[in-house]
Design an enzyme around this catalytic site. Structure first.
Site, PDB file in Angstrom:
ATOM      1  N   SER A 191       0.157  -4.185  10.699  1.00 30.91           N
ATOM      2  CA  SER A 191      -0.653  -4.099  11.934  1.00 30.91           C
ATOM      3  C   SER A 191      -2.143  -4.268  11.611  1.00 30.91           C
ATOM      4  O   SER A 191      -2.912  -3.312  11.717  1.00 30.91           O
ATOM      5  CB  SER A 191      -0.379  -2.799  12.696  1.00 30.91           C
ATOM      6  N   SER A 216       6.098   1.852   3.556  1.00 30.11           N
ATOM      7  CA  SER A 216       7.541   2.104   3.655  1.00 30.11           C
ATOM      8  C   SER A 216       7.929   3.320   2.822  1.00 30.11           C
ATOM      9  O   SER A 216       8.780   4.118   3.239  1.00 30.11           O
ATOM     10  CB  SER A 216       8.337   0.888   3.179  1.00 30.11           C
ATOM     11  N   GLY A 263      -1.937 -17.590   4.913  1.00 23.79           N
ATOM     12  CA  GLY A 263      -2.200 -16.522   5.879  1.00 23.79           C
ATOM     13  C   GLY A 263      -1.625 -15.190   5.438  1.00 23.79           C
ATOM     14  O   GLY A 263      -1.042 -14.471   6.248  1.00 23.79           O
ATOM     15  N   SER A 319       0.827  -1.222   0.000  1.00 23.01           N
ATOM     16  CA  SER A 319       0.000   0.000   0.000  1.00 23.01           C
ATOM     17  C   SER A 319       0.856   1.265   0.000  1.00 23.01           C
ATOM     18  O   SER A 319       0.331   2.366  -0.167  1.00 23.01           O
ATOM     19  CB  SER A 319      -0.953   0.005   1.201  1.00 23.01           C
TER      20      SER A 319
HETATM   21  N1  PPS Z   1       1.695 -13.792   5.588  1.00 21.53           N
HETATM   22  C1  PPS Z   1       2.096 -12.552   5.403  1.00 21.53           C
HETATM   23  N2  PPS Z   1       1.226 -11.529   5.523  1.00 21.53           N
HETATM   24  C2  PPS Z   1       1.630 -10.277   5.352  1.00 21.53           C
HETATM   25  N3  PPS Z   1       2.913  -9.925   5.067  1.00 21.53           N
HETATM   26  C3  PPS Z   1       3.825 -10.901   4.960  1.00 21.53           C
HETATM   27  C4  PPS Z   1       3.453 -12.248   5.115  1.00 21.53           C
HETATM   28  N4  PPS Z   1       4.569 -12.999   4.951  1.00 21.53           N
HETATM   29  C5  PPS Z   1       5.577 -12.184   4.693  1.00 21.53           C
HETATM   30  N5  PPS Z   1       5.147 -10.900   4.696  1.00 21.53           N
HETATM   31  C6  PPS Z   1       6.043  -9.762   4.536  1.00 21.53           C
HETATM   32  O1  PPS Z   1       6.151  -9.198   5.833  1.00 21.53           O
HETATM   33  C7  PPS Z   1       5.865  -7.811   5.811  1.00 21.53           C
HETATM   34  C8  PPS Z   1       4.866  -7.437   6.896  1.00 21.53           C
HETATM   35  O2  PPS Z   1       5.451  -7.443   8.149  1.00 21.53           O
HETATM   36  P1  PPS Z   1       4.759  -6.659   9.328  1.00 21.53           P
HETATM   37  O3  PPS Z   1       5.637  -6.847  10.496  1.00 21.53           O
HETATM   38  O4  PPS Z   1       4.479  -5.279   8.882  1.00 21.53           O
HETATM   39  O5  PPS Z   1       3.383  -7.446   9.511  1.00 21.53           O
HETATM   40  S1  PPS Z   1       2.373  -7.432  10.748  1.00 21.53           S
HETATM   41  O6  PPS Z   1       2.203  -6.029  11.166  1.00 21.53           O
HETATM   42  O7  PPS Z   1       2.943  -8.238  11.824  1.00 21.53           O
HETATM   43  O8  PPS Z   1       1.125  -8.015  10.225  1.00 21.53           O
HETATM   44  C9  PPS Z   1       5.275  -7.502   4.486  1.00 21.53           C
HETATM   45  O9  PPS Z   1       5.912  -6.305   4.112  1.00 21.53           O
HETATM   46  P2  PPS Z   1       5.144  -5.052   3.469  1.00 21.53           P
HETATM   47  O10 PPS Z   1       4.879  -5.464   2.065  1.00 21.53           O
HETATM   48  O11 PPS Z   1       6.141  -3.945   3.572  1.00 21.53           O
HETATM   49  O12 PPS Z   1       3.898  -4.764   4.237  1.00 21.53           O
HETATM   50  C10 PPS Z   1       5.621  -8.675   3.593  1.00 21.53           C
HETATM   51  O13 PPS Z   1       6.765  -8.372   2.830  1.00 21.53           O
HETATM   52  N1  ADP Z   2       1.857   6.606  -3.774  1.00 21.13           N
HETATM   53  C1  ADP Z   2       2.281   5.637  -4.582  1.00 21.13           C
HETATM   54  N2  ADP Z   2       1.862   5.585  -5.841  1.00 21.13           N
HETATM   55  C2  ADP Z   2       2.273   4.606  -6.654  1.00 21.13           C
HETATM   56  N3  ADP Z   2       3.135   3.624  -6.294  1.00 21.13           N
HETATM   57  C3  ADP Z   2       3.565   3.617  -5.042  1.00 21.13           C
HETATM   58  C4  ADP Z   2       3.162   4.632  -4.120  1.00 21.13           C
HETATM   59  N4  ADP Z   2       3.763   4.376  -2.935  1.00 21.13           N
HETATM   60  C5  ADP Z   2       4.486   3.254  -3.115  1.00 21.13           C
HETATM   61  N5  ADP Z   2       4.393   2.806  -4.375  1.00 21.13           N
HETATM   62  C6  ADP Z   2       5.002   1.597  -4.908  1.00 21.13           C
HETATM   63  O1  ADP Z   2       4.250   0.512  -4.403  1.00 21.13           O
HETATM   64  C7  ADP Z   2       5.111  -0.540  -4.047  1.00 21.13           C
HETATM   65  C8  ADP Z   2       4.917  -0.881  -2.575  1.00 21.13           C
HETATM   66  O2  ADP Z   2       5.357   0.198  -1.785  1.00 21.13           O
HETATM   67  P1  ADP Z   2       5.898  -0.050  -0.324  1.00 21.13           P
HETATM   68  O3  ADP Z   2       6.235   1.283   0.220  1.00 21.13           O
HETATM   69  O4  ADP Z   2       6.973  -1.080  -0.339  1.00 21.13           O
HETATM   70  O5  ADP Z   2       4.598  -0.624   0.360  1.00 21.13           O
HETATM   71  P2  ADP Z   2       4.441  -1.375   1.756  1.00 21.13           P
HETATM   72  O6  ADP Z   2       5.544  -0.912   2.638  1.00 21.13           O
HETATM   73  O7  ADP Z   2       3.094  -0.949   2.242  1.00 21.13           O
HETATM   74  O8  ADP Z   2       4.507  -2.821   1.424  1.00 21.13           O
HETATM   75  C9  ADP Z   2       6.518  -0.082  -4.385  1.00 21.13           C
HETATM   76  O9  ADP Z   2       6.871  -0.606  -5.624  1.00 21.13           O
HETATM   77  C10 ADP Z   2       6.406   1.411  -4.425  1.00 21.13           C
HETATM   78  O10 ADP Z   2       7.334   1.975  -5.329  1.00 21.13           O
END
Ligand code: PPS
Ligand code: ADP
Length: 293
Positions: free
Chosen positions: A197, A130, A246, A127
């Site tokens: 979260s 980061s 999950g 979303s």
């Molecule tokens: N099962 C599952 N569900 C969701 N996400 C997963 C899972 N397994 C691995 N990942 C990776 O872990 C990142 C999320 O970690 P978080 O510590 O933010 O998760 S949580 O708050 O404890 O739900 C998440 O990173 P973000 O994409 O940055 O959100 C994923 O890369």
């Molecule tokens: N506002 C935005 N509009 C379009 N793309 C985005 C935007 N913010 C992040 N991205 C892209 O979406 C992807 C996921 O972003 P990221 O910050 O890693 O998300 P998360 O931390 O929620 O997993 C990355 O490839 C990033 O470059």
């Protein structure tokens, strides 16, 4: 010894007449019983023995909680003649004491010319949590403001490496990050926590750790299909193929905030760019006075 008509409260056990040979030289011993049903046994012959039924040997002497297992504390009490230190039990940690320091939060905030707080960024994987966290940290840095990012993914590389993605581990992940974020806020830093979260209850527990206003919840309101189309790590693809079980949004829940401070919506045009989203948060901080001491 007992005043006429006075009844001890249920958490006190009142006893008198110990031998003067007792190392603690107690006139009265009160046992403060944490578990309502527990009690103490007292033997006044030879040596003083006090036992709480919960297995601990805590007593309160003149209102100060004392641990009879802690030899150093006892020695200190008997040798120096000082009133024993007040000790507490928090969770499973017994006999602990809070230490104050003359340099406080306000001093640190004055040093940094800002107010410590927690920006809690929640949303689905992909979303943009980061990305916004980095853009925000960058913008604050350019204004001479100190921030630090606690990213879920990153913290799972160290402190939280023992945790999985099952519900109770996610809860523990969030609890630990909430506690660490609180420490950063106490230090005067603007702490940016970015993690999925997914559960409202866990986020609300982190909110409750901080003084009113200091927990600023930011919801990345980006539809699942957009996150899935981005899929920068290929995780959605794996989840759809059943190779990750999950996964949040696919076969694990995400509970969006009902009443958060800031919503960053995915829209074409206004608000879609991460740096613009970061500026929404900066404006909020400025408006609430967090960017000055
Ligand atoms: N099962 C599952 N569900 C969701 N996400 C997963 C899972 N397994 C691995 N990942 C990776 O872990 C990142 C999320 O970690 P978080 O510590 O933010 O998760 S949580 O708050 O404890 O739900 C998440 O990173 P973000 O994409 O940055 O959100 C994923 O890369
Ligand atoms: N506002 C935005 N509009 C379009 N793309 C985005 C935007 N913010 C992040 N991205 C892209 O979406 C992807 C996921 O972003 P990221 O910050 O890693 O998300 P998360 O931390 O929620 O997993 C990355 O490839 C990033 O470059």
């Amino acid at each position: 010894m007992t005043a006429v008509g006075w009844k001890p409260p249920p958490w006190l056990v009142w006893s008198t007449g110990f031998e003067s040979s007792s190392s603690l030289k107690l006139g009265f011993v009160f046992s403060r019983l944490r578990n309502g049903g527990s009690a103490i046994t007292l033997k006044s012959r030879g040596s003083l023995r006090i036992k709480a039924l919960d297995g601990s040997r805590r007593v309160a002497v003149n209102g100060k909680v004392e641990d009879l297992n802690d030899k150093s504390t006892n020695r200190h009490a008997s040798n120096s003649g000082k009133i024993p230190t007040r000790l507490s039990t928090v969770g499973n940690s017994r006999n602990i004491k809070w230490h104050e320091c003359s340099v406080g939060k306000v001093d640190r905030q004055n040093l940094l010319n800002q107010k410590g707080c927690v920006i809690w960024i929640t949303g689905l994987s992909g979303s943009g949590k980061s990305t916004v966290a980095c853009a925000l940290s960058q913008s604050l840095y350019q204004r001479g403001k100190l921030s630090y990012i606690l990213d879920g993914d990153n913290v799972r590389h160290g402190l939280n490496r023992d945790l999985t993605f099952k519900a109770e581990d996610r809860a523990e992940n969030i609890r630990r990050i909430g506690e660490v974020a609180k420490l950063f806020a106490e230090s005067g830093v603007i702490c940016i926590a970015s993690l999925i979260s997914p559960y409202r209850r866990d986020r609300d527990m982190c909110r409750a750790l901080l003084p009113d206003g200091d927990f600023i919840e930011v919801f990345m309101d980006v539809p699942l299909h957009v996150c899935e189309a981005r899929d920068p790590k290929g995780l959605y693809k794996l989840a759809r193929a059943g190779k990750i079980k999950g996964f949040t949004g696919i076969d694990d829940p995400y509970e969006p905030p009902l009443n958060c401070e800031i919503v960053l919506q995915h829209k074409r045009g206004y608000g879609a760019c991460p740096s613009e989203m970061a500026e929404v948060v900066v404006s909020y901080l400025e408006g609430k006075g967090y960017l000055q001491a």
